[in-house]
Motif scaffolding. Structure first.
Motif, PDB file in Angstrom:
ATOM      1  N   PHE A 186      -8.135  12.814   1.059  1.00  0.00           N
ATOM      2  CA  PHE A 186      -7.148  12.747   2.124  1.00  0.00           C
ATOM      3  C   PHE A 186      -6.216  13.943   2.110  1.00  0.00           C
ATOM      4  CE2 PHE A 186      -7.606   8.152   0.867  1.00  0.00           C
ATOM      5  CZ  PHE A 186      -8.318   7.761   1.980  1.00  0.00           C
ATOM      6  N   THR A 187      -5.654  14.226   3.305  1.00  0.00           N
ATOM      7  CA  THR A 187      -4.417  15.013   3.362  1.00  0.00           C
ATOM      8  C   THR A 187      -3.266  14.026   3.143  1.00  0.00           C
ATOM      9  OG1 THR A 187      -4.117  14.712   5.736  1.00  0.00           O
ATOM     10  CG2 THR A 187      -5.453  16.601   5.026  1.00  0.00           C
ATOM     11  N   ALA A 193       0.863  -1.183   0.000  1.00  0.00           N
ATOM     12  CA  ALA A 193       0.000   0.000   0.000  1.00  0.00           C
ATOM     13  C   ALA A 193       0.896   1.228   0.000  1.00  0.00           C
ATOM     14  CB  ALA A 193      -0.923  -0.005   1.225  1.00  0.00           C
ATOM     15  N   ARG A 194       0.725   2.100  -0.984  1.00  0.00           N
ATOM     16  CA  ARG A 194       1.596   3.269  -1.130  1.00  0.00           C
ATOM     17  C   ARG A 194       0.781   4.534  -1.395  1.00  0.00           C
ATOM     18  NH1 ARG A 194       6.901   1.921  -1.819  1.00  0.00           N
ATOM     19  NH2 ARG A 194       7.354  -0.273  -2.215  1.00  0.00           N
ATOM     20  N   VAL A 195       1.347   5.655  -0.999  1.00  0.00           N
ATOM     21  CA  VAL A 195       0.713   6.949  -1.262  1.00  0.00           C
ATOM     22  C   VAL A 195       1.112   7.422  -2.662  1.00  0.00           C
ATOM     23  CG1 VAL A 195       0.512   9.342  -0.522  1.00  0.00           C
ATOM     24  CG2 VAL A 195       0.746   7.530   1.190  1.00  0.00           C
ATOM     25  N   GLN A 196       0.107   7.783  -3.439  1.00  0.00           N
ATOM     26  CA  GLN A 196       0.341   8.321  -4.790  1.00  0.00           C
ATOM     27  C   GLN A 196      -0.385   9.664  -4.900  1.00  0.00           C
ATOM     28  OE1 GLN A 196       2.311   6.784  -6.877  1.00  0.00           O
ATOM     29  NE2 GLN A 196       2.344   4.639  -6.258  1.00  0.00           N
ATOM     30  N   GLN A 228      -4.488  14.382 -12.098  1.00  0.00           N
ATOM     31  CA  GLN A 228      -5.580  15.239 -12.591  1.00  0.00           C
ATOM     32  C   GLN A 228      -6.040  16.239 -11.519  1.00  0.00           C
ATOM     33  OE1 GLN A 228      -8.908  13.039 -14.078  1.00  0.00           O
ATOM     34  NE2 GLN A 228     -10.095  14.878 -14.623  1.00  0.00           N
ATOM     35  N   TYR A 229      -6.233  15.738 -10.277  1.00  0.00           N
ATOM     36  CA  TYR A 229      -6.746  16.608  -9.215  1.00  0.00           C
ATOM     37  C   TYR A 229      -5.663  17.030  -8.213  1.00  0.00           C
ATOM     38  CZ  TYR A 229     -11.210  14.854 -10.960  1.00  0.00           C
ATOM     39  OH  TYR A 229     -12.266  14.530 -11.762  1.00  0.00           O
ATOM     40  N   ASN A 230      -4.452  16.504  -8.361  1.00  0.00           N
ATOM     41  CA  ASN A 230      -3.330  16.828  -7.483  1.00  0.00           C
ATOM     42  C   ASN A 230      -3.661  16.531  -6.018  1.00  0.00           C
ATOM     43  OD1 ASN A 230      -0.675  17.672  -7.155  1.00  0.00           O
ATOM     44  ND2 ASN A 230      -1.297  19.743  -6.581  1.00  0.00           N
ATOM     45  N   GLU A 231      -4.350  15.403  -5.791  1.00  0.00           N
ATOM     46  CA  GLU A 231      -4.697  14.989  -4.432  1.00  0.00           C
ATOM     47  C   GLU A 231      -4.100  13.612  -4.148  1.00  0.00           C
ATOM     48  OE1 GLU A 231      -8.880  15.058  -3.859  1.00  0.00           O
ATOM     49  OE2 GLU A 231      -8.974  17.229  -3.530  1.00  0.00           O
TER      50      GLU A 231
END
Length: 516
Positions: A314-315, A248-251, A255-258
């Protein structure tokens, strides 16, 4: 041998005072010296037994469908029992065969059978139940340790206390609320199909279908900081769980820069996910974590490759924490925080200063006494005492032990014990010299006659310290660590180091008199 021991101690101590010189770890400071957070958790081990019964019930339903066994219901009753109703004689015979072959460990608590119906209640024997509870606590310990390691806390102290409690000490941690959320989150990831055949509002009004349940998606309005709850009607049956996750990784969404969390399944999980998405195109699949819906996207097409994403406004910090708990795995049972203490670093700094001050004052007084009372021999004992402290510090760094405030008290006690051994030896030497023996003969006799007494006193102290280390927790264990290291170090310096110094002067330098 003496040179090798001293060199090893110096090598291990250097990183504590000059971290850039040597890459080895420095001496760990405990919670009372560094500041941080202390937590006492209790694992709801009974919930693990309930989860096991629920999982067995799902397996039983699946097998009965495969074997074409007609059944009316398979329900969990009284929390930890399964009530099964099977209809017609042929199905009853098949069910009994399946029960013996697939579920031999289940115990029959009650059985009622007529010509065309079987009502049976099954449960897990007490011995197996206790094993499940113990396993839940052990798994919770490992899961929490993995989460904390990935969170980045240095030198955490995590251990089981009693049967169901876990004690956690996190030195140097600043964001205590985030740490609590990370540790206590069950992180049970489930993929459930949204029930689109029934109306959500009707279910909220009380007309809830038996095969469905209401779950909520909670979002916080970034402007007003209010929680917005959206109800979802989802199937109770879990299509896929997070047990098949491998990563599980943060990407960052281009498109939305989130930020979002990208998850990867193992081979079996990838096949299940592909089959679920292929069979439910144009339907919504809810991604549920701890009974909270994070998102419920529409399946546009079959998804192969075993990869998916979790979005939820998310932040970056929230996405990172979610990835950590998913990678570390779900807790086997919920945990409850029983006790929480936060220690400020200012208290730790004051403790270090006062502890070191007391150690220095005590050490200086002992050094002066030995110099005045035993003269030149006292200087030998003082040199051994300094090396004794060096060996304790090297042992703390080498074994990765944690120095606590009671540990500093243990070092102060060791200073007195180390000199006590030299006092015994010197008094013996004085007695032998008063009988008219030569200095060398007096030293040999003094060490020979005092060694057994010193060994007896120190070995009994070491046994007590090891018992404290084995069964003590927190401050008691910190005291036992330095006391044990101090006993071993004082035996080495008193019986080997000082003897080597005396032999050097009497044999190599041929000194005729001893200043004692």
């Amino acid at each position: 041998m003496i040179a090798a021991v001293i060199l090893a101690a110096v090598v291990y101590v250097i990183p504590t005072f000059s971290p850039g010189v040597w890459p080895h770890k420095k001496i760990n400071l405990g919670l009372d010296l560094q500041g941080g957070m202390h937590l006492a958790l209790e694992v709801d081990a009974d919930k693990a037994v309930e989860n096991t019964i629920e999982r067995i019930g799902q397996e039983m339903r699946s097998l009965m469908r495969q074997e074409h066994i007609r059944y009316r219901s398979v329900e969990r009753v009284e929390g930890v029992k399964l009530a099964v109703t099977v209809e017609n004689t042929e199905s009853i015979e098949k069910f009994d065969a399946m029960l013996d072959e697939e579920f031999p460990d289940l115990r029959i608590a009650d059985r009622s059978e007529t010509d065309e119906r079987l009502e049976i209640v099954l449960d897990i024997p007490e011995k197996e139940t206790e094993h499940i509870r113990k396993l839940a606590v052990d798994q919770a310990l490992e899961t929490i340790r993995n989460r904390i390691d990935q969170f980045g806390v240095s030198e955490p102290d995590i251990r089981i206390q009693g049967e169901r409690r876990i004690l956690i000490q996190l030195p140097g941690i600043k964001d205590t609320q985030r740490a609590k959320d990370l540790i206590g989150k069950t992180a049970l990831l489930e993929f459930k199909l949204v029930d689109e055949d029934h109306d959500v509002q009707s279910a909220l009004d009380g007309n809830l279908p038996a095969s469905s349940e209401i779950l909520y998606q909670t979002k916080e309005d970034r402007t007003t900081h209010r929680a917005l709850k959206t109800p979802y009607l989802v199937k109770k049956r879990t299509s896929l769980t997070g047990a098949y996750l491998t990563d599980a990784r943060v990407q960052i969404d281009s498109q939305y820069n989130e930020p979002y969390v990208s998850i990867t399944f193992d081979k079996k999980g990838a096949r299940l996910f592909e089959r679920i998405t292929a069979d439910n195109v144009k339907k919504r699949l809810a991604i549920v974590l701890d009974d909270n819906v994070y998102s419920a996207p529409v399946i546009q097409e079959k998804i192969a490759g075993g990869e998916a994403r979790i979005t939820g406004n998310f932040t970056t910090e929230e996405a990172r924490d979610l990835a950590i708990v998913l990678r570390a795995g779900a807790l086997p049972a919920p945990v409850q925080i029983l006790e929480e203490r936060t220690v400020g670093p200012s208290l730790g700094t004051d403790s270090i200063r006062m502890g070191l001050l007391s150690m220095c004052v005590g050490g200086i007084l002992v050094v002066l006494f030995m110099m005045i009372y035993y003269k030149g021999s006292g200087l030998v004992a003082d040199f051994a005492l300094l090396l004794n402290i060096l060996l304790i510090a090297g042992g703390l760094a080498g074994f990765g032990a944690t120095l606590t405030l009671p540990g500093i008290a243990g070092i102060i006690l060791t200073i007195g014990m180390a000199v006590d051994a030299n006092v015994l030896i010197f008094e013996r030497i004085r007695e032998e010299m008063s009988l008219g023996k030569t200095p060398r003969a007096a030293v040999d006799s003094g060490y020979d006659r005092a060694t057994l007494t010193i060994m007896d006193a120190n070995v009994t102290t070491l046994i007590a310290a090891l018992v404290l280390f084995q069964f003590g927790t927190g401050p008691v264990k910190g005291f036992a660590v330095t006391l044990s290291l101090g006993v071993v170090a004082s035996l080495f310096t008193a019986l080997i180091l000082t003897r080597a110094i005396f032999d050097y002067f009497l044999i190599s330098r041929k000194i005729r008199t001893i200043s004692i």
